[in-house]
Design an enzyme around this catalytic site. Structure first.
Site, PDB file in Angstrom:
ATOM      1  N   CYS A 238      -2.940  -0.791   7.357  1.00 46.11           N
ATOM      2  CA  CYS A 238      -2.020   0.357   7.351  1.00 46.11           C
ATOM      3  C   CYS A 238      -2.165   1.196   8.612  1.00 46.11           C
ATOM      4  O   CYS A 238      -1.193   1.775   9.102  1.00 46.11           O
ATOM      5  CB  CYS A 238      -2.265   1.226   6.113  1.00 46.11           C
ATOM      6  SG  CYS A 238      -1.652   0.491   4.575  1.00 46.11           S
TER       7      CYS A 238
ATOM      8  N   GLU B 189       0.741   3.885   1.854  1.00 45.71           N
ATOM      9  CA  GLU B 189       1.186   4.274   3.185  1.00 45.71           C
ATOM     10  C   GLU B 189       2.387   3.437   3.621  1.00 45.71           C
ATOM     11  O   GLU B 189       3.341   3.955   4.212  1.00 45.71           O
ATOM     12  CB  GLU B 189       0.040   4.105   4.199  1.00 45.71           C
ATOM     13  CG  GLU B 189      -1.201   4.932   3.877  1.00 45.71           C
ATOM     14  CD  GLU B 189      -2.208   4.156   3.059  1.00 45.71           C
ATOM     15  OE1 GLU B 189      -3.410   4.319   3.298  1.00 45.71           O
ATOM     16  OE2 GLU B 189      -1.807   3.374   2.159  1.00 45.71           O
TER      17      GLU B 189
ATOM     18  N   CYS C  37      -6.390   1.804   5.164  1.00 45.55           N
ATOM     19  CA  CYS C  37      -7.102   0.587   5.553  1.00 45.55           C
ATOM     20  C   CYS C  37      -6.702   0.208   6.982  1.00 45.55           C
ATOM     21  O   CYS C  37      -5.820   0.831   7.592  1.00 45.55           O
ATOM     22  CB  CYS C  37      -6.782  -0.544   4.586  1.00 45.55           C
ATOM     23  SG  CYS C  37      -5.072  -1.157   4.707  1.00 45.55           S
TER      24      CYS C  37
ATOM     25  N   HIS D 245       0.820  -1.197   0.000  1.00 44.63           N
ATOM     26  CA  HIS D 245       0.000   0.000   0.000  1.00 44.63           C
ATOM     27  C   HIS D 245       0.860   1.255   0.000  1.00 44.63           C
ATOM     28  O   HIS D 245       2.032   1.240   0.400  1.00 44.63           O
ATOM     29  CB  HIS D 245      -0.933  -0.005   1.207  1.00 44.63           C
ATOM     30  CG  HIS D 245      -2.032  -1.015   1.094  1.00 44.63           C
ATOM     31  ND1 HIS D 245      -3.145  -1.037   1.912  1.00 44.63           N
ATOM     32  CD2 HIS D 245      -2.199  -2.050   0.222  1.00 44.63           C
ATOM     33  CE1 HIS D 245      -3.941  -2.036   1.561  1.00 44.63           C
ATOM     34  NE2 HIS D 245      -3.385  -2.670   0.548  1.00 44.63           N
TER      35      HIS D 245
END
Length: 364
Positions: free
Chosen positions: A311, A283, A308, A281
């Site tokens: 994360c 992040e 999410c 992801h």
């Protein structure tokens, strides 16, 4: 602040300018030009000054008489300039005041205006059927005994006004930061909808820090190769970028867009099959790039999509103080709960409305 307004014949650009003058203390500036304009078209057909909208008389300077332009005497409300440079020199010295101009006839004029940090361009348009009705209504108000040009004549002039390869305004209109669709038939309604847009918001001139970093996050997202969703992220401390990230497969693996992640390419639903997903992801990429030693108290994470749950626990672990996002995700509630427990502030950033805006819908 200098707001430029452009648009098609009878779209309502002078009315928007007058709204700024009446309700926000703007002063209308004028720029002489050699090209044929909407006003010239009206004069050529013998209609003189016309009504832009109900009860609103055009305040533009007088036309040429015997080839000589009568330059109005300077006064507190009307200023006319021979060149763009003259206008810019004047406004630059008084940029903290509010100015509006509708005389943007060429891209060369626009190029000079957009070079200044206090300028923003607004376009106004309307369906041709609406503009034709306004045109006819003007004639009834100003010249009730005159014969109206045919609809075909109006359409041809409108097309020339917008699409002429030499002086058409479409290239200028396409560069507007705010593009208004004005179908209103009532002046009070139009003014009410314009009031909701906050056209004088100076964040449109110079982005706030939130806008600046969120735009960087959106730019980072354009590098994403994930087949499911593009996401970009920027990690910031003391208004300085520490790292950026976007989602996609790890270094050395085939890109997700090339079949590198079977889960994403199978179009699995949100939250389904995450254990088989090979994409990192945005992040996570930003956190890995920064490293724990560079992330200190006060760091802010900007992401164009709410993180999410997976994360969010990593964000909490590295000590980030605040997360700012623009778009929601499928597990925002769970993410918010994690951040609340961890003492991480979570907020959504909503910038001023730009792009295409239908004024009729703004009143709802």
């Amino acid at each position: 602040m200098l707001i430029g307004i452009c648009g098609g014949i009878c779209a309502g650009k002078h009315t928007v300018a007058q709204y700024l003058v009446e309700h926000h203390g703007f002063t209308h500036l004028y720029l002489r030009q050699d090209t044929t304009t909407e006003d010239d078209y009206m004069r050529q057909h013998g209609y003189g000054n016309y009504i832009e909208e109900e009860g609103l008389i055009s305040t533009r300077p007088p036309p040429q008489f015997n080839g000589i332009v009568r330059k109005p005497k300077p006064n507190p409300t009307t200023y006319t300039f021979d060149t763009t440079e003259d206008l810019l020199e004047f406004v630059t010295k008084q940029w903290r005041e509010r100015w509006v101009i509708t005389d943007i006839h060429t891209e060369s004029i626009l190029d000079r205006l957009v070079s200044r940090p206090f300028f923003i361009l607004v376009s106004v348009d309307a369906p041709v059927s609406v503009r034709w009705r306004r045109f006819q209504a003007r004639l009834q108000k100003t010249q009730p005994s005159s014969q109206s040009p045919s609809l075909e004549d109006f359409l041809l002039k409108s097309d020339e006004h917008l699409y002429s390869p030499d002086r058409g305004l479409l290239p200028i209109i396409s560069r507007a930061t705010i593009r208004l669709i004005n179908t209103s038939s009532d002046l009070a309604h139009l003014y009410a909808t314009l009031g909701k847009l906050d056209l004088t918001n100076e964040d449109r001139l110079r982005p706030s820090w939130d806008q600046y970093f969120m735009r960087l996050a959106s730019l980072a997202a354009q590098r994403s190769n994930c087949m499911k969703r593009r996401v970009g992220c920027v990690l910031v401390r003391e208004k300085r970028v520490i790292s950026t990230g976007y989602n996609g497969t790890p270094r050395g693996l085939k890109n997700c867009g090339e079949g590198g992640c079977p889960r994403c390419n199978a179009a699995q639903g949100s939250g389904v099959g995450l254990g088989t997903c090979l994409c990192i992801h945005a992040e996570e990429n930003a956190l890995l790039e920064a490293g724990r030693e560079r992330i200190r108290e006060g760091s802010i994470l900007y992401c164009d999509t709410c993180p999410c749950l997976t994360c969010s626990i990593k964000i909490a672990q590295v000590g980030i103080s605040e997360v700012v996002y623009s778009q929601g995700y499928s597990m925002d509630t769970e993410t918010a709960a994690v951040f609340t427990q961890a003492g991480v502030r979570l907020r959504q950033f909503i910038p001023p409305a730009n792009g295409l805006i239908h004024l009729e819908s703004q009143i709802l």
